[in-house]
Design a protein around this motif. Sequence first.
Motif, PDB file in Angstrom:
ATOM      1  N   GLU A  43       2.783  -9.558  20.644  1.00 39.16           N
ATOM      2  CA  GLU A  43       2.010 -10.191  19.583  1.00 39.16           C
ATOM      3  C   GLU A  43       1.583  -9.172  18.533  1.00 39.16           C
ATOM      4  O   GLU A  43       1.572  -9.473  17.336  1.00 39.16           O
ATOM      5  CB  GLU A  43       0.795 -10.911  20.167  1.00 39.16           C
ATOM      6  CG  GLU A  43       1.176 -12.134  20.970  1.00 39.16           C
ATOM      7  CD  GLU A  43      -0.002 -12.850  21.588  1.00 39.16           C
ATOM      8  OE1 GLU A  43      -1.160 -12.578  21.187  1.00 39.16           O
ATOM      9  OE2 GLU A  43       0.222 -13.678  22.485  1.00 39.16           O
ATOM     10  N   LYS A  44       1.276  -7.971  18.972  1.00 40.84           N
ATOM     11  CA  LYS A  44       0.892  -6.902  18.040  1.00 40.84           C
ATOM     12  C   LYS A  44       2.082  -6.539  17.146  1.00 40.84           C
ATOM     13  O   LYS A  44       1.926  -6.367  15.936  1.00 40.84           O
ATOM     14  CB  LYS A  44       0.422  -5.686  18.839  1.00 40.84           C
ATOM     15  CG  LYS A  44      -0.120  -4.575  18.015  1.00 40.84           C
ATOM     16  CD  LYS A  44      -0.629  -3.462  18.931  1.00 40.84           C
ATOM     17  CE  LYS A  44      -1.138  -2.282  18.147  1.00 40.84           C
ATOM     18  NZ  LYS A  44      -1.611  -1.207  19.031  1.00 40.84           N
ATOM     19  N   PHE A  46       4.618  -8.517  16.401  1.00 40.65           N
ATOM     20  CA  PHE A  46       4.842  -9.666  15.517  1.00 40.65           C
ATOM     21  C   PHE A  46       3.881  -9.625  14.333  1.00 40.65           C
ATOM     22  O   PHE A  46       4.289  -9.789  13.182  1.00 40.65           O
ATOM     23  CB  PHE A  46       4.665 -10.968  16.306  1.00 40.65           C
ATOM     24  CG  PHE A  46       4.775 -12.199  15.451  1.00 40.65           C
ATOM     25  CD1 PHE A  46       6.013 -12.682  15.073  1.00 40.65           C
ATOM     26  CD2 PHE A  46       3.642 -12.857  15.015  1.00 40.65           C
ATOM     27  CE1 PHE A  46       6.118 -13.807  14.278  1.00 40.65           C
ATOM     28  CE2 PHE A  46       3.727 -13.979  14.219  1.00 40.65           C
ATOM     29  CZ  PHE A  46       4.978 -14.461  13.853  1.00 40.65           C
ATOM     30  N   ALA A  47       2.612  -9.395  14.604  1.00 40.43           N
ATOM     31  CA  ALA A  47       1.604  -9.354  13.547  1.00 40.43           C
ATOM     32  C   ALA A  47       1.880  -8.227  12.562  1.00 40.43           C
ATOM     33  O   ALA A  47       1.645  -8.376  11.357  1.00 40.43           O
ATOM     34  CB  ALA A  47       0.212  -9.222  14.155  1.00 40.43           C
ATOM     35  N   ALA A  48       2.383  -7.106  13.043  1.00 39.62           N
ATOM     36  CA  ALA A  48       2.685  -5.975  12.167  1.00 39.62           C
ATOM     37  C   ALA A  48       3.829  -6.292  11.213  1.00 39.62           C
ATOM     38  O   ALA A  48       3.921  -5.718  10.129  1.00 39.62           O
ATOM     39  CB  ALA A  48       3.021  -4.743  13.004  1.00 39.62           C
ATOM     40  N   ILE A  50       4.334  -9.151   9.677  1.00 38.92           N
ATOM     41  CA  ILE A  50       3.976 -10.177   8.698  1.00 38.92           C
ATOM     42  C   ILE A  50       3.590  -9.501   7.389  1.00 38.92           C
ATOM     43  O   ILE A  50       2.743  -8.616   7.359  1.00 38.92           O
ATOM     44  CB  ILE A  50       2.826 -11.055   9.216  1.00 38.92           C
ATOM     45  CG1 ILE A  50       3.301 -11.831  10.447  1.00 38.92           C
ATOM     46  CG2 ILE A  50       2.342 -12.007   8.131  1.00 38.92           C
ATOM     47  CD1 ILE A  50       2.206 -12.616  11.130  1.00 38.92           C
ATOM     48  N   ARG A  52       1.925  -9.946   3.916  1.00 36.55           N
ATOM     49  CA  ARG A  52       0.963 -10.813   3.227  1.00 36.55           C
ATOM     50  C   ARG A  52       1.473 -11.248   1.852  1.00 36.55           C
ATOM     51  O   ARG A  52       1.354 -12.409   1.471  1.00 36.55           O
ATOM     52  CB  ARG A  52      -0.375 -10.092   3.105  1.00 36.55           C
ATOM     53  CG  ARG A  52      -1.464 -10.922   2.489  1.00 36.55           C
ATOM     54  CD  ARG A  52      -2.778 -10.130   2.484  1.00 36.55           C
ATOM     55  NE  ARG A  52      -3.878 -10.958   2.058  1.00 36.55           N
ATOM     56  CZ  ARG A  52      -4.278 -11.072   0.796  1.00 36.55           C
ATOM     57  NH1 ARG A  52      -3.658 -10.398  -0.135  1.00 36.55           N
ATOM     58  NH2 ARG A  52      -5.290 -11.847   0.484  1.00 36.55           N
TER      59      ARG A  52
END
Length: 90
Positions: A43-44, A46-48, A50, A52
Amino acid sequence: MHKIVTAAFIIFCLFSNFMGQAAASVSIIGFKQENVSNQLELEKQFAAGINREEMIEWHKRLSEKPNHIGSPHNREMADYLAALFKEWGF
């Protein structure tokens, strides 16, 4: 007044103890405890990934006009989304 302060203190102590226990043992519903750290790492990652600015651009493009079914703009947006999915390997 003394009873209110005492009650607030007890609630604070209980809440602090609960939060300490929660931080010590992380669990995720649907995952076995031995797999939690691996899932959190995924999850970490994946979030990295993204971006913005990309998300803002997509949102602006998709919401710039109404998307009525069958309209030329709706078709443009469908083609735009299809191109994005192809770009991403789908």
